[in-house]
Design an enzyme around this catalytic site. Structure first.
Site, short mmCIF file in Angstrom:
data_model
loop_
_atom_site.label_atom_id
_atom_site.label_comp_id
_atom_site.label_asym_id
_atom_site.label_seq_id
_atom_site.Cartn_x
_atom_site.Cartn_y
_atom_site.Cartn_z
CE LYS A 178 137.65 40.57 59.97
NZ LYS A 178 136.61 40.50 58.92
CG ASP A 194 139.64 50.30 51.34
OD1 ASP A 194 139.19 49.44 50.56
OD2 ASP A 194 138.92 51.12 51.94
CE1 TYR A 229 135.94 36.72 41.03
CE2 TYR A 229 135.50 34.84 39.60
CZ TYR A 229 136.33 35.51 40.48
OH TYR A 229 137.56 34.98 40.80
CG ASN A 285 144.66 36.42 46.86
OD1 ASN A 285 144.18 35.53 46.18
ND2 ASN A 285 144.21 36.71 48.08
CG LEU A 304 142.94 30.29 47.05
CD1 LEU A 304 142.22 30.67 45.75
CD2 LEU A 304 143.82 29.08 46.82
CE LYS A 342 139.03 37.87 39.59
NZ LYS A 342 140.23 38.36 40.30
#
Length: 369
Positions: free
Chosen positions: A75, A98, A216, A125, A50, A220
């Site tokens: 990357k 990081d 998770y 993100n 995403l 959030k």
């Protein structure tokens, strides 16, 4: 209406919420003539999934300067080369970041302050799904909460001054969007009811509380509490801040970090119900380029403003909001968060007297010891 002013969702069954947001709400499309020409954006975690697709969509709107903020610059350069081939007129850079390191986050923010003359958009993100309990050595905190909450909050706070000061005179407020999840609506704080005085962040560091299926979601949910309180400190005229849920998206790498059985079930479910990465990323673009002041300190899901997690609207929820806010400020005290959010400081910075912010942004390891 802002998220905190909306009535909380009352559906007793989370799949009902999922169905309504995933399938019943549609993207209205981008406004005619929308362009990001001359604007500068940062997208974290942007070499894949995403993050990469949202970066591509921003460039398709004529974004002039993009910074891919990634942990692996190798990357990142691979991703950047693909974007440069498709958008040769844009300036595309790769900067190291990081999210498990406070020092790296401070260094990144200092570079933004020192090297950029303009900043319009920050899309945070970078996030994490972990199947097991892992502690970040530098901070001593559990890694999922470190990345999804504490480090994201630190980066957001450190970028706010630049988003205030590095815009054209009379220009629109900067946009700061943090990626969230619809699962945050069912997240809980792992507090022991027999020990209400226990710190919230400490409860997340307790290995006995860890659950691979809910951690998770819980991490959030913390951002809902933070954003509710942030609305009391930060005005939309300074920076527009929001959090965004892209919906359930298939083809992302998050599934690979889940336990094998959970990952297999998630992939099967995604094949039937998941949005494409392109559709998911469009919610990010909507949050940073379409939504305006009405979205300040709001939770966005499926291109709409939605209420926060239901328990925030209760008396206990209000107490937890205050508690987490104080704990977060204490954890990040080395960055002087209250000064970063000071109305006077923000106004002085916008007027060009922003030298003092460099004292907060500049890495200083001694302050954290």
């Amino acid at each position: 209406m802002a998220s905190k002013d909306l009535p909380p969702r009352t559906e007793a069954f989370f799949p009902t919420i999922f169905y309504k947001t995933q399938f019943c709400e549609k993207h209205a499309g981008l406004p005619l003539g929308l362009t990001l020409l001359s604007k500068v954006a940062i997208v974290t975690g942007s070499n894949v999934g995403l993050g990469f697709e949202s970066a591509r969509q921003l460039l398709a709107l004529n974004l002039s300067h993009l910074i891919l903020a990634v942990r692996s610059t190798e990357k990142g350069e691979q991703a950047a080369s693909q974007l440069r081939a498709q958008f040769p007129h844009a300036k595309i850079e790769v900067w190291k970041l990081d999210m498990c390191s406070y020092s790296s986050i401070q260094e990144f923010a200092f570079r933004v302050d020192a090297d950029l003359t303009r900043l319009d958009i920050a899309l945070l993100n970078a996030g994490l799904v972990k199947p097991s309990y892992t502690v970040v050595k530098e901070t001593g905190h559990e890694e999922t909460v470190q990345v999804n909450y504490l480090s994201t909050v630190l980066l957001a706070l450190l970028l706010i001054p630049s988003l205030c000061t590095k815009r054209p005179p009379g220009g629109q407020p900067g946009r700061l969007t943090m990626v969230n999840s619809g699962l945050s609506l069912v997240g809980k704080l792992p507090l022991n009811p027999k020990k209400p005085e226990q710190p919230i962040l400490q409860s997340f560091d307790n290995k006995e509380n860890f659950s691979s299926t809910s951690w998770y979601n819980n991490s959030k949910t913390l951002m809902h509490l933070f954003l509710w309180k942030l609305s009391e400190y930060l005005h939309a005229d300074d920076v527009i801040v929001n959090i965004v849920d892209p919906g359930y998206v298939k083809g992302t790498e998050g599934v690979s970090k889940m336990p094998k059985l959970t990952a297999m079930m998630a992939k099967s479910f995604a094949a039937l119900t998941g949005r494409t990465v392109q559709v998911g990323a469009s919610t990010y673009v909507d949050a940073v380029a379409v939504k305006g002041k009405e979205s300040h300190c709001c939770f966005l899901t499926s291109w709409r403003i939605h209420p926060f997690a239901p328990f925030l609207y209760t008396p206990k929820g209000k107490t937890l909001i205050e508690k987490l806010w104080q704990e977060t400020l204490a954890e990040l005290k080395f960055a002087k968060p209250e000064a970063l959010l000071s109305a006077k400081s923000l106004r002085d910075a916008e007027a060009g007297h922003d030298g003092g912010f460099r004292d907060f942004i500049h890495p200083n390891v001694e302050d954290r010891e």
